[in-house]
Design a protein around this motif. Sequence first.
Motif, PDB file in Angstrom:
ATOM      1  N   MET A  19      59.393  78.442  75.084  1.00  0.00           N
ATOM      2  CA  MET A  19      58.795  79.114  73.937  1.00  0.00           C
ATOM      3  C   MET A  19      59.902  79.597  72.990  1.00  0.00           C
ATOM      4  O   MET A  19      60.929  80.099  73.420  1.00  0.00           O
ATOM      5  CB  MET A  19      57.962  80.299  74.432  1.00  0.00           C
ATOM      6  CG  MET A  19      57.236  81.017  73.338  1.00  0.00           C
ATOM      7  SD  MET A  19      56.179  82.301  74.045  1.00  0.00           S
ATOM      8  CE  MET A  19      55.762  83.150  72.571  1.00  0.00           C
ATOM      9  N   SER A  20      59.664  79.440  71.710  1.00  0.00           N
ATOM     10  CA  SER A  20      60.682  79.856  70.745  1.00  0.00           C
ATOM     11  C   SER A  20      60.627  81.371  70.523  1.00  0.00           C
ATOM     12  O   SER A  20      59.642  82.030  70.800  1.00  0.00           O
ATOM     13  CB  SER A  20      60.489  79.112  69.427  1.00  0.00           C
ATOM     14  OG  SER A  20      59.236  79.428  68.871  1.00  0.00           O
ATOM     15  N   LYS A  21      61.714  81.883  70.012  1.00  0.00           N
ATOM     16  CA  LYS A  21      61.826  83.309  69.734  1.00  0.00           C
ATOM     17  C   LYS A  21      60.971  83.691  68.538  1.00  0.00           C
ATOM     18  O   LYS A  21      60.739  82.874  67.647  1.00  0.00           O
ATOM     19  CB  LYS A  21      63.276  83.653  69.384  1.00  0.00           C
ATOM     20  CG  LYS A  21      64.250  83.549  70.501  1.00  0.00           C
ATOM     21  CD  LYS A  21      65.634  83.925  69.990  1.00  0.00           C
ATOM     22  CE  LYS A  21      66.640  83.912  71.110  1.00  0.00           C
ATOM     23  NZ  LYS A  21      67.969  84.282  70.656  1.00  0.00           N
ATOM     24  N   THR A  22      60.580  84.956  68.507  1.00  0.00           N
ATOM     25  CA  THR A  22      59.951  85.477  67.294  1.00  0.00           C
ATOM     26  C   THR A  22      61.055  85.634  66.241  1.00  0.00           C
ATOM     27  O   THR A  22      62.246  85.624  66.570  1.00  0.00           O
ATOM     28  CB  THR A  22      59.290  86.850  67.537  1.00  0.00           C
ATOM     29  OG1 THR A  22      60.302  87.807  67.834  1.00  0.00           O
ATOM     30  CG2 THR A  22      58.258  86.777  68.661  1.00  0.00           C
ATOM     31  N   PHE A  23      60.644  85.801  65.004  1.00  0.00           N
ATOM     32  CA  PHE A  23      61.631  85.997  63.949  1.00  0.00           C
ATOM     33  C   PHE A  23      62.458  87.255  64.222  1.00  0.00           C
ATOM     34  O   PHE A  23      63.669  87.255  64.044  1.00  0.00           O
ATOM     35  CB  PHE A  23      60.949  86.093  62.570  1.00  0.00           C
ATOM     36  CG  PHE A  23      61.927  86.359  61.469  1.00  0.00           C
ATOM     37  CD1 PHE A  23      62.784  85.359  61.028  1.00  0.00           C
ATOM     38  CD2 PHE A  23      62.025  87.618  60.888  1.00  0.00           C
ATOM     39  CE1 PHE A  23      63.721  85.607  60.028  1.00  0.00           C
ATOM     40  CE2 PHE A  23      62.951  87.872  59.883  1.00  0.00           C
ATOM     41  CZ  PHE A  23      63.797  86.859  59.456  1.00  0.00           C
ATOM     42  N   TYR A  24      61.796  88.310  64.692  1.00  0.00           N
ATOM     43  CA  TYR A  24      62.507  89.559  64.984  1.00  0.00           C
ATOM     44  C   TYR A  24      63.560  89.344  66.074  1.00  0.00           C
ATOM     45  O   TYR A  24      64.685  89.833  65.959  1.00  0.00           O
ATOM     46  CB  TYR A  24      61.508  90.645  65.402  1.00  0.00           C
ATOM     47  CG  TYR A  24      62.163  91.974  65.681  1.00  0.00           C
ATOM     48  CD1 TYR A  24      62.509  92.828  64.647  1.00  0.00           C
ATOM     49  CD2 TYR A  24      62.431  92.381  66.989  1.00  0.00           C
ATOM     50  CE1 TYR A  24      63.117  94.057  64.895  1.00  0.00           C
ATOM     51  CE2 TYR A  24      63.027  93.604  67.247  1.00  0.00           C
ATOM     52  CZ  TYR A  24      63.369  94.435  66.192  1.00  0.00           C
ATOM     53  OH  TYR A  24      63.972  95.639  66.443  1.00  0.00           O
ATOM     54  N   GLN A  25      63.215  88.613  67.123  1.00  0.00           N
ATOM     55  CA  GLN A  25      64.182  88.331  68.183  1.00  0.00           C
ATOM     56  C   GLN A  25      65.388  87.584  67.626  1.00  0.00           C
ATOM     57  O   GLN A  25      66.533  87.899  67.953  1.00  0.00           O
ATOM     58  CB  GLN A  25      63.537  87.533  69.317  1.00  0.00           C
ATOM     59  CG  GLN A  25      62.563  88.330  70.135  1.00  0.00           C
ATOM     60  CD  GLN A  25      61.787  87.461  71.101  1.00  0.00           C
ATOM     61  OE1 GLN A  25      61.354  86.361  70.762  1.00  0.00           O
ATOM     62  NE2 GLN A  25      61.599  87.962  72.304  1.00  0.00           N
ATOM     63  N   PHE A  26      65.120  86.584  66.777  1.00  0.00           N
ATOM     64  CA  PHE A  26      66.214  85.867  66.114  1.00  0.00           C
ATOM     65  C   PHE A  26      67.044  86.840  65.272  1.00  0.00           C
ATOM     66  O   PHE A  26      68.268  86.848  65.339  1.00  0.00           O
ATOM     67  CB  PHE A  26      65.672  84.743  65.218  1.00  0.00           C
ATOM     68  CG  PHE A  26      66.637  84.371  64.136  1.00  0.00           C
ATOM     69  CD1 PHE A  26      67.768  83.620  64.417  1.00  0.00           C
ATOM     70  CD2 PHE A  26      66.451  84.829  62.838  1.00  0.00           C
ATOM     71  CE1 PHE A  26      68.697  83.327  63.418  1.00  0.00           C
ATOM     72  CE2 PHE A  26      67.362  84.529  61.835  1.00  0.00           C
ATOM     73  CZ  PHE A  26      68.484  83.777  62.140  1.00  0.00           C
ATOM     74  N   LEU A  27      66.356  87.662  64.477  1.00  0.00           N
ATOM     75  CA  LEU A  27      67.045  88.564  63.560  1.00  0.00           C
ATOM     76  C   LEU A  27      67.971  89.513  64.316  1.00  0.00           C
ATOM     77  O   LEU A  27      69.072  89.807  63.849  1.00  0.00           O
ATOM     78  CB  LEU A  27      66.019  89.336  62.728  1.00  0.00           C
ATOM     79  CG  LEU A  27      66.531  90.090  61.515  1.00  0.00           C
ATOM     80  CD1 LEU A  27      67.231  89.149  60.532  1.00  0.00           C
ATOM     81  CD2 LEU A  27      65.382  90.818  60.831  1.00  0.00           C
ATOM     82  N   MET A  28      67.556  89.940  65.482  1.00  0.00           N
ATOM     83  CA  MET A  28      68.390  90.862  66.264  1.00  0.00           C
ATOM     84  C   MET A  28      69.692  90.200  66.722  1.00  0.00           C
ATOM     85  O   MET A  28      70.681  90.889  66.965  1.00  0.00           O
ATOM     86  CB  MET A  28      67.613  91.422  67.459  1.00  0.00           C
ATOM     87  CG  MET A  28      66.482  92.365  67.065  1.00  0.00           C
ATOM     88  SD  MET A  28      66.993  93.785  66.041  1.00  0.00           S
ATOM     89  CE  MET A  28      66.621  93.250  64.365  1.00  0.00           C
ATOM     90  N   PRO A  36      56.948  93.736  62.034  1.00  0.00           N
ATOM     91  CA  PRO A  36      56.081  92.892  62.875  1.00  0.00           C
ATOM     92  C   PRO A  36      56.902  92.087  63.896  1.00  0.00           C
ATOM     93  O   PRO A  36      57.194  90.909  63.710  1.00  0.00           O
ATOM     94  CB  PRO A  36      55.361  92.001  61.862  1.00  0.00           C
ATOM     95  CG  PRO A  36      56.236  91.997  60.654  1.00  0.00           C
ATOM     96  CD  PRO A  36      56.978  93.310  60.648  1.00  0.00           C
ATOM     97  N   LYS A  37      57.253  92.736  64.977  1.00  0.00           N
ATOM     98  CA  LYS A  37      58.195  92.184  65.961  1.00  0.00           C
ATOM     99  C   LYS A  37      57.682  90.946  66.697  1.00  0.00           C
ATOM    100  O   LYS A  37      58.474  90.140  67.168  1.00  0.00           O
ATOM    101  CB  LYS A  37      58.577  93.262  66.973  1.00  0.00           C
ATOM    102  CG  LYS A  37      59.379  94.399  66.364  1.00  0.00           C
ATOM    103  CD  LYS A  37      59.648  95.483  67.381  1.00  0.00           C
ATOM    104  CE  LYS A  37      60.550  96.564  66.857  1.00  0.00           C
ATOM    105  NZ  LYS A  37      59.979  97.429  65.860  1.00  0.00           N
ATOM    106  N   GLU A  70      53.052  86.481  56.984  1.00  0.00           N
ATOM    107  CA  GLU A  70      52.842  87.832  57.514  1.00  0.00           C
ATOM    108  C   GLU A  70      54.098  88.686  57.354  1.00  0.00           C
ATOM    109  O   GLU A  70      54.034  89.827  56.888  1.00  0.00           O
ATOM    110  CB  GLU A  70      52.457  87.751  58.997  1.00  0.00           C
ATOM    111  CG  GLU A  70      52.253  89.106  59.643  1.00  0.00           C
ATOM    112  CD  GLU A  70      51.966  89.020  61.137  1.00  0.00           C
ATOM    113  OE1 GLU A  70      51.765  90.086  61.730  1.00  0.00           O
ATOM    114  OE2 GLU A  70      51.954  87.911  61.699  1.00  0.00           O
ATOM    115  N   ILE A  71      55.241  88.130  57.710  1.00  0.00           N
ATOM    116  CA  ILE A  71      56.497  88.887  57.619  1.00  0.00           C
ATOM    117  C   ILE A  71      56.880  89.115  56.157  1.00  0.00           C
ATOM    118  O   ILE A  71      57.297  90.208  55.780  1.00  0.00           O
ATOM    119  CB  ILE A  71      57.617  88.179  58.395  1.00  0.00           C
ATOM    120  CG1 ILE A  71      57.235  88.088  59.879  1.00  0.00           C
ATOM    121  CG2 ILE A  71      58.944  88.913  58.231  1.00  0.00           C
ATOM    122  CD1 ILE A  71      58.128  87.172  60.699  1.00  0.00           C
ATOM    123  N   SER A  72      56.714  88.097  55.337  1.00  0.00           N
ATOM    124  CA  SER A  72      57.039  88.204  53.919  1.00  0.00           C
ATOM    125  C   SER A  72      56.206  89.294  53.251  1.00  0.00           C
ATOM    126  O   SER A  72      56.733  90.142  52.513  1.00  0.00           O
ATOM    127  CB  SER A  72      56.802  86.857  53.236  1.00  0.00           C
ATOM    128  OG  SER A  72      57.102  86.939  51.874  1.00  0.00           O
TER     129      SER A  72
END
Length: 74
Positions: free
Chosen positions: A1-10, A35-36, A43-45
């Motif tokens: 499973m790929s990371k969420t955007f927040y996980q990537f951002l961290m 929105p983690k 949604e994030i935008s």
Amino acid sequence: MSKTFYQFLMTQRNPESYEPIAEFANNAFFDQSFPKQSTNFNEISKYLELNGNYLPSMTVFDDAWQKYLDLNNH
């Protein structure tokens, strides 16, 4: 499973950096409402447009999102 955007951002956090994506990540870390769990661009935008006053420009988000996509597609 790929990371969420927040996980990537961290993974982009760096308190010593003035690089725009690093600063975005540093600030998002302290944003309790971010929105983690989301992997949805719209949604994030929308969230950032309404609540991301720490973001100097939405271009920073666009650049970070492209980097996120590039990592998830390889």
